[in-house]
Design a protein around this motif. Sequence first.
Motif, short mmCIF file in Angstrom:
data_model
loop_
_atom_site.label_atom_id
_atom_site.label_comp_id
_atom_site.label_asym_id
_atom_site.label_seq_id
_atom_site.Cartn_x
_atom_site.Cartn_y
_atom_site.Cartn_z
N SER A 112 3.10 59.24 -55.15
CA SER A 112 2.54 60.60 -55.10
C SER A 112 1.04 60.50 -55.36
CB SER A 112 3.20 61.51 -56.15
OG SER A 112 2.78 61.11 -57.44
N THR A 113 0.34 61.61 -55.15
CA THR A 113 -1.10 61.62 -55.42
C THR A 113 -1.36 61.42 -56.91
OG1 THR A 113 -0.99 64.03 -55.57
CG2 THR A 113 -1.71 63.09 -53.46
N ALA A 114 -0.51 62.03 -57.76
CA ALA A 114 -0.71 61.89 -59.21
C ALA A 114 -0.35 60.48 -59.68
CB ALA A 114 0.12 62.93 -59.95
N THR B 94 0.94 66.63 -59.36
CA THR B 94 1.09 66.54 -57.90
C THR B 94 0.97 67.94 -57.27
OG1 THR B 94 3.47 66.87 -58.09
CG2 THR B 94 2.71 64.58 -58.01
N PHE B 95 0.79 67.94 -55.97
CA PHE B 95 0.83 69.22 -55.24
C PHE B 95 2.22 69.83 -55.39
CE2 PHE B 95 -2.55 66.98 -52.86
CZ PHE B 95 -3.54 67.93 -52.95
N THR B 96 3.24 68.97 -55.38
CA THR B 96 4.61 69.48 -55.47
C THR B 96 4.84 70.18 -56.81
OG1 THR B 96 5.31 67.66 -54.06
CG2 THR B 96 7.04 68.88 -55.17
N GLU B 97 4.21 69.67 -57.87
CA GLU B 97 4.37 70.36 -59.16
C GLU B 97 3.80 71.78 -59.06
OE1 GLU B 97 2.05 69.16 -62.52
OE2 GLU B 97 3.25 70.37 -63.88
#
Length: 307
Positions: free
Chosen positions: A131-133, A12-15
């Motif tokens: 999430s995106t992932a 994810t972007f958050t990762e």
Amino acid sequence: MPQIAYLGPAGTFTEQATRSLTGDFDAELVPFETVPLALTAVRRGEVLAAGVPVENSVEGSVPATLDALTTDEPLVAVQEALLPVQFDLLVRPGTEQSAIRTVASHPHALAQVRDWLAANLPGAEVRATSSTAAGAAAVAAGEFDAAISAPVALEHYPSLERLVGGIADVRDAVTRFLLVRRPGKLPEPTGADRTSVCAVIGDEVGSLAELLAELSLRGINLSRIESRPIKDRFGEYRFFLDFDGHVADARIGDALTALRRRCSTVRFLGSYPKADRTPASVRETASEQAFRLSAQWVEDVRAGRLA
Ligand SMILES: O=C(O)C(=O)Cc1ccccc1
């Protein structure tokens, strides 16, 4: 090694943002399916902190994060990161664009490729994932035909391929992330800090204007204001305010004292260095020295030393 929660799964972007937020120390990143679940793990002390998305330059705030920060035990932000976001269309190998019937992603990602989807996949159904992932994982599992994901997701889902890259409607979109912890020692002031609070004000003439005046009168630059419904009382709102400065700064402490008097609830959400490191511009009448000298003058008057 401290464990740090993030909105997962991997890719994810958050990762990515959480990796940059924890780059200075050894940390084990732990994925959670939602932002509220990641924050619950912080509140319970199961992890030290969590990296969460808060707002995007195109789509605005991430409501799930704002709401989760104000319910339950207080948490405070200690660091901020800005991440440029780009989106790829991922599919299982052999999928032709004309055969795509379903496209999955996080609602914030779907909103940022809305025009591209309308122009290039007009007949496709859009499905929200956590999430995106998670969207990419679902495509890999055969649940949907395509996912809109962070470019880095391909490294985690090698069975997928990039059908189209760089599909964001707005180039150079940026998302802001925060690293949040349980309340404790605050980050030291740096001169380029941001303070975040959430305030509930009365439904009365001028109450918001007066609250904002408390900031402007002290030369405090408001960088964001956002309202969210209180939920159990229709028509009542929480205001999320971000402004330049640190709670340790005299002008910010003075403004927060005023907010606390005026508002039925004020939740302090943190004072932390701004990601872009732009120093706060402080006018002379709001400087530390001006506050110190004027407070000293009042003390002297009260003590009968001056008039
Ligand atoms: O789903 C993700 O990858 C996230 O980290 C949330 C998100 C979605 C879209 C833009 C920025 C962050």
